[in-house]
Motif scaffolding. Sequence first.
Motif, short mmCIF file in Angstrom:
data_model
loop_
_atom_site.label_atom_id
_atom_site.label_comp_id
_atom_site.label_asym_id
_atom_site.label_seq_id
_atom_site.Cartn_x
_atom_site.Cartn_y
_atom_site.Cartn_z
N GLN A 6 38.95 48.36 36.62
CA GLN A 6 39.13 48.75 38.02
C GLN A 6 39.75 47.64 38.86
O GLN A 6 40.46 47.91 39.82
CB GLN A 6 37.77 49.15 38.61
CG GLN A 6 37.18 50.41 38.01
CD GLN A 6 35.87 50.81 38.67
OE1 GLN A 6 35.36 50.08 39.52
NE2 GLN A 6 35.33 51.94 38.28
N ASP A 7 39.48 46.38 38.50
CA ASP A 7 39.96 45.26 39.30
C ASP A 7 41.40 44.90 38.93
O ASP A 7 41.76 44.81 37.75
CB ASP A 7 39.08 44.03 39.10
CG ASP A 7 37.66 44.24 39.60
OD1 ASP A 7 37.50 45.05 40.54
OD2 ASP A 7 36.74 43.62 39.05
N MET A 8 42.23 44.68 39.95
CA MET A 8 43.59 44.22 39.75
C MET A 8 43.60 42.70 39.64
O MET A 8 42.82 42.02 40.31
CB MET A 8 44.48 44.67 40.92
CG MET A 8 45.91 44.16 40.86
SD MET A 8 46.87 44.93 39.54
CE MET A 8 47.12 46.57 40.25
N VAL A 36 31.71 28.95 36.24
CA VAL A 36 32.62 29.41 37.30
C VAL A 36 34.05 29.28 36.80
O VAL A 36 34.46 28.24 36.28
CB VAL A 36 32.42 28.58 38.58
CG1 VAL A 36 33.51 28.91 39.60
CG2 VAL A 36 31.05 28.84 39.18
N LEU A 37 34.81 30.36 37.00
CA LEU A 37 36.21 30.38 36.59
C LEU A 37 37.06 30.92 37.73
O LEU A 37 36.79 32.01 38.26
CB LEU A 37 36.39 31.26 35.34
CG LEU A 37 37.80 31.33 34.76
CD1 LEU A 37 38.18 30.00 34.10
CD2 LEU A 37 37.91 32.46 33.73
N PHE A 38 38.07 30.16 38.12
CA PHE A 38 39.08 30.62 39.08
C PHE A 38 40.25 31.17 38.28
O PHE A 38 40.72 30.54 37.32
CB PHE A 38 39.55 29.48 39.97
CG PHE A 38 38.55 29.05 41.00
CD1 PHE A 38 38.68 29.43 42.32
CD2 PHE A 38 37.46 28.27 40.65
CE1 PHE A 38 37.76 29.03 43.28
CE2 PHE A 38 36.53 27.86 41.59
CZ PHE A 38 36.68 28.25 42.91
N LEU A 39 40.75 32.34 38.69
CA LEU A 39 41.79 32.99 37.89
C LEU A 39 42.66 33.87 38.78
O LEU A 39 42.17 34.52 39.70
CB LEU A 39 41.14 33.81 36.78
CG LEU A 39 42.03 34.55 35.81
CD1 LEU A 39 41.44 34.52 34.41
CD2 LEU A 39 42.23 35.99 36.25
N GLY A 40 43.97 33.87 38.50
CA GLY A 40 44.90 34.70 39.24
C GLY A 40 46.33 34.25 39.01
O GLY A 40 46.59 33.33 38.22
N MET A 41 47.27 34.89 39.69
CA MET A 41 48.67 34.49 39.59
C MET A 41 48.82 33.04 40.05
O MET A 41 48.22 32.64 41.05
CB MET A 41 49.53 35.41 40.44
CG MET A 41 49.48 36.88 40.02
SD MET A 41 50.48 37.25 38.57
CE MET A 41 52.10 37.37 39.33
N GLN A 42 49.60 32.28 39.33
CA GLN A 42 49.75 30.86 39.65
C GLN A 42 50.42 30.66 41.00
O GLN A 42 51.45 31.25 41.29
CB GLN A 42 50.57 30.18 38.55
CG GLN A 42 50.79 28.70 38.78
CD GLN A 42 51.53 28.05 37.64
OE1 GLN A 42 50.91 27.44 36.77
NE2 GLN A 42 52.84 28.18 37.60
N ASN A 43 49.83 29.78 41.82
CA ASN A 43 50.45 29.38 43.08
C ASN A 43 50.88 27.92 42.97
O ASN A 43 50.71 27.27 41.94
CB ASN A 43 49.50 29.61 44.26
CG ASN A 43 48.18 28.87 44.09
OD1 ASN A 43 48.05 27.95 43.27
ND2 ASN A 43 47.19 29.26 44.87
N LEU A 54 46.94 44.67 35.11
CA LEU A 54 48.03 43.77 35.43
C LEU A 54 48.96 44.43 36.46
O LEU A 54 49.15 45.65 36.43
CB LEU A 54 48.82 43.40 34.17
CG LEU A 54 48.03 42.59 33.13
CD1 LEU A 54 48.90 42.33 31.90
CD2 LEU A 54 47.54 41.27 33.71
N PRO A 55 49.55 43.64 37.34
CA PRO A 55 50.45 44.21 38.36
C PRO A 55 51.71 44.77 37.72
O PRO A 55 52.38 44.08 36.94
CB PRO A 55 50.75 43.02 39.27
CG PRO A 55 50.52 41.82 38.42
CD PRO A 55 49.40 42.18 37.49
N THR A 56 52.03 46.00 38.04
CA THR A 56 53.22 46.64 37.44
C THR A 56 54.51 46.18 38.12
O THR A 56 55.59 46.29 37.54
CB THR A 56 53.11 48.17 37.55
OG1 THR A 56 52.90 48.53 38.94
CG2 THR A 56 51.93 48.66 36.73
N GLY A 57 54.41 45.66 39.34
CA GLY A 57 55.62 45.28 40.07
C GLY A 57 56.01 43.83 39.90
O GLY A 57 57.01 43.39 40.47
N ALA A 58 55.25 43.06 39.12
CA ALA A 58 55.54 41.64 38.95
C ALA A 58 56.73 41.45 38.02
O ALA A 58 56.87 42.14 37.00
CB ALA A 58 54.33 40.91 38.41
#
Length: 270
Positions: A65-67, A218-225, A98-102
Amino acid sequence: MPPHVLRPLLIAVAILGLGACHTMSAIVPPNFRPPEKTTAAIDAARKTLDAATPCCGSFADLSYQDMLPWQPQRFELTKDSPVANLNGDRSYFLAFRLPTGAQLPYTIAMKSELNGRWLSSSYLFAPTVVLLDDAFQPLHAEDIQLCEYMGWTSETTGAFGKFKVDDEKARYMVVYSSAKQQKDQTYWEQSPSSFSAEAPVKMSSAGSFKIPHGPDGVLFLGMQNDTYKRAINNAVCSKASQGNGVISTLRSVVTTDLLGTDAKKKDKDS
């Protein structure tokens, strides 16, 4: 005051003073108390995971469910998190669409934080990433190497890793910790005798250490900035190789004979 009265009074004061000193010496701030057993926390966490009942036995059983966040976000994997048994590996997990528009390829950044007050008794949640297609079939799996970076803020301090998504068939991602990851370690430059998670200003760069991997954290995760990109590019993954010394390095990079060791030049000058 008569001497026969003054002497017992002085002795009583001295005894009270010694007692007070002993009491003060016994009161040690928590940050300066060495851990009684360095593996107690990780051992307890492993027992808790082993005793948990898995909710899922395959990638298709998980909820997506989570993007995937567009920048790294904080996730906490604890004894209250769901447990999966994936390919024989029991672990807490995270699952994302996973984001489909990336635009491909793109990089997913992650950071694991130390779990524990003292470096010598701390551990890290080391992630394993699996990419899945639209039928929840694995396309790629990888144990992420973590590298240490000590920044000026808590946001830029921790064990960093990254994962590149370049498969157009990838639709879902699962993050857990494989049995191999949980038995591995991460290189750390900080001295275990001088680190306290509650007093980061007391950290010292003297010495090196290896942090074991544990089942939670604890884990931080997401698209790289940009912040995570800089941290990952400057992170330390292992101990630097031993050099040949300053003189040898100078000889290899300096073209002129500053050290006066050129035998041919000596013969010519003579």
